[in-house]
Design a protein around this motif. Structure first.
Motif, PDB file in Angstrom:
ATOM      1  N   HIS A 181      52.233  34.728   7.751  1.00  0.00           N
ATOM      2  CA  HIS A 181      52.992  34.287   6.588  1.00  0.00           C
ATOM      3  C   HIS A 181      53.966  33.199   7.011  1.00  0.00           C
ATOM      4  CE1 HIS A 181      51.734  37.701   3.958  1.00  0.00           C
ATOM      5  NE2 HIS A 181      51.650  38.349   5.115  1.00  0.00           N
ATOM      6  N   GLY A 182      53.957  32.076   6.272  1.00  0.00           N
ATOM      7  CA  GLY A 182      54.920  31.025   6.549  1.00  0.00           C
ATOM      8  C   GLY A 182      56.289  31.378   5.984  1.00  0.00           C
ATOM      9  N   PRO A 183      57.358  30.702   6.438  1.00  0.00           N
ATOM     10  CA  PRO A 183      57.244  29.532   7.311  1.00  0.00           C
ATOM     11  C   PRO A 183      57.464  29.879   8.793  1.00  0.00           C
ATOM     12  CG  PRO A 183      59.443  29.676   6.410  1.00  0.00           C
ATOM     13  CD  PRO A 183      58.693  30.859   5.883  1.00  0.00           C
ATOM     14  N   PHE A 184      56.836  29.087   9.676  1.00  0.00           N
ATOM     15  CA  PHE A 184      57.219  29.050  11.084  1.00  0.00           C
ATOM     16  C   PHE A 184      56.892  27.659  11.617  1.00  0.00           C
ATOM     17  CE2 PHE A 184      53.141  31.341  10.784  1.00  0.00           C
ATOM     18  CZ  PHE A 184      52.299  30.522  11.507  1.00  0.00           C
ATOM     19  N   LEU A 185      57.713  27.197  12.575  1.00  0.00           N
ATOM     20  CA  LEU A 185      57.688  25.804  12.997  1.00  0.00           C
ATOM     21  C   LEU A 185      56.803  25.536  14.201  1.00  0.00           C
ATOM     22  CD1 LEU A 185      61.510  24.973  12.606  1.00  0.00           C
ATOM     23  CD2 LEU A 185      59.640  24.599  10.967  1.00  0.00           C
ATOM     24  N   ASP A 186      56.545  26.549  15.020  1.00  0.00           N
ATOM     25  CA  ASP A 186      55.759  26.366  16.229  1.00  0.00           C
ATOM     26  C   ASP A 186      54.418  27.074  16.106  1.00  0.00           C
ATOM     27  OD1 ASP A 186      57.386  24.765  17.815  1.00  0.00           O
ATOM     28  OD2 ASP A 186      58.615  26.478  18.419  1.00  0.00           O
ATOM     29  N   TYR A 187      53.522  26.733  17.039  1.00  0.00           N
ATOM     30  CA  TYR A 187      52.242  27.428  17.112  1.00  0.00           C
ATOM     31  C   TYR A 187      52.466  28.911  17.403  1.00  0.00           C
ATOM     32  CZ  TYR A 187      48.875  23.585  16.899  1.00  0.00           C
ATOM     33  OH  TYR A 187      48.079  22.560  16.466  1.00  0.00           O
TER      34      TYR A 187
END
Length: 418
Positions: A181-187
């Motif tokens: 589930h977003g959000p996340f900024l990195d892989y």
């Protein structure tokens, strides 16, 4: 004009080379018209260079455009698929049924998933289908029984879903699929696992008998599967196939009914299983794999009296009905098959001596429960609602999955299969 086109295609070369091709064009014109003056020739060459420069600007502008990016830069860090290097284990402890346990097929994938924006929702996991099943149990001159998937036998579908029946289209519900589930900024690094094997129960006596005699003489089984590693956009219903694995299970057991229980059955097929293959080119996922019924809910047991394996019976009998009765109602191939009356007693035999067995032929164990072609994209339009199952008695699988089908159709106008 043909040579002019060649000059256009070299517009990316240095200006000296452009002049060379322009002069070559001019020489061709001079051969055709000897009376052309030097001034006219120079003017012609000037016009050609001007056009070439203009084309250079056009090509540069096109080149500087932002290239179209791929749908998702998903990175597969590690992928492994294997079958345990051991023979099938035979169990003769029950007086009602012969059991065997095949080596486990296991697949593992470690993936880096790209950043997601607010509200995005993805699932990454395994989808599996069965493309072939030959599961034949011989009883000498008495006949033979066959576990069958009606969709495959009749040619209605090329494959059938091997989902657990609760989390379509995925094989399982726990370590077989991961939700992001977003959000996340990195892989995000994730790992998905899958584990499959077969543990069937086969009656010693013919399946239409209420006795417990030993008449079983041979068991053959050959099944083929496709297993896909996929990423699904839950909101749109789009499915991206990341990798495709092909594997099979092939075995044969001979039974000497004259021997005492515990020493009758012998594995005569190769005890070393054929290892899976990770395909270089992905296989499409057909629509029938994405929706019910799954393999366990669709399979039936057919009895062919007085026939050897390969012979066609005049009066085949269905002795174990599918859990999802809609499978037979929509399949005219089985209209002339007799529905045997002793269905319950046969089920009791198959379930005899084991609390872990089910009404299906298998109790499938689960860990948690060369030519290059262009990438393909196919649009599948699911029905807006599942088939009318209220008029079909015993259609449990379709009833249970109704809300899943409704949600999937509501969220996606179509399913994109890649």
């Amino acid at each position: 004009m043909q040579f002019y086109t060649y000059s256009y295609s070299t517009s990316g070369y240095p200006s000296g080379e452009i002049s060379f091709y322009s002069q070559a064009f001019l020489n061709v014109q001079q051969l055709q018209t000897i009376s052309t003056t030097v001034d006219n020739s120079m003017n012609l060459m000037g016009r050609l260079i001007d056009k070439t420069k203009r084309m250079n600007v056009t090509r540069t502008t096109t080149t500087n455009e932002k290239p179209q990016q791929s749908i998702l830069p998903i990175r597969i860090l590690e992928l492994e698929a294997k079958i345990e290097n051991r023979p099938t284990i035979i169990d003769e402890k029950s007086s009602a049924v012969l059991k065997y346990r095949t080596p486990h097929f296991r697949s593992t994938a470690t993936i880096q998933f790209p950043p997601l924006d607010e509200g995005e929702h993805w699932k990454i996991g395994w989808i599996q289908s069965c493309t072939r099943m030959d599961f034949l149990n011989s009883y000498g001159d008495w006949g033979y029984s066959s576990w069958e998937f009606p969709q495959l036998v009749s040619g209605q579908n090329p494959m059938i879903s091997d989902s657990d029946g609760r989390n379509y289209p995925f094989y399982g519900s726990k370590c077989e699929v991961i939700e992001l589930h977003g959000p996340f900024l990195d892989y995000q690094t994730i790992k998905v696992l899958m584990n499959d094997n077969f543990y069937p129960h086969i009656t010693w006596d013919i399946p239409t008998s209420n006795e417990r005699l030993s008449r079983l003489t041979n068991v053959k089984r050959h099944q083929n599967f496709y297993t896909w590693l996929v990423a699904m956009n839950v909101k749109t219903g789009s499915i991206i196939v990341l990798k495709t694995i092909s594997w099979q299970m092939n075995l044969e057991i001979n039974i000497d009914s004259t021997k005492s229980q515990g020493s009758r059955a012998t594995l005569i097929s190769d005890p070393i299983p054929i290892q899976p293959e990770i395909l270089k080119q992905n296989i499409r996922i057909p629509t029938c794999v994405l929706y019910p019924p799954n393999a366990n809910n669709a399979q039936i047991l057919v009895w062919h009296p007085g026939c050897r394996v390969g012979e066609v019976s005049k009066r085949p009998e269905i002795v174990v009905l599918p859990r999802c009765m809609f499978v037979l109602h929509q399949n005219p191939y089985y209209n002339h098959y007799i529905r045997h009356k002793t269905h319950t007693s046969i089920q009791n035999k198959l379930n005899g001596g084991s609390s872990s067995s089910s009404s299906s032929s298998d109790t499938k164990s689960n860990a948690s429960q060369s030519t290059k072609t262009k990438p393909f994209c196919r649009l599948i339009f699911p029905p807006s609602s599942p088939p009318n199952s209220s008029s079909i008695p015993g259609n449990r699988c379709c009833d249970d999955m109704k809300h899943i089908l409704d949600d999937h159709a509501r969220l996606a106008q179509g399913v994109i299969v890649r």
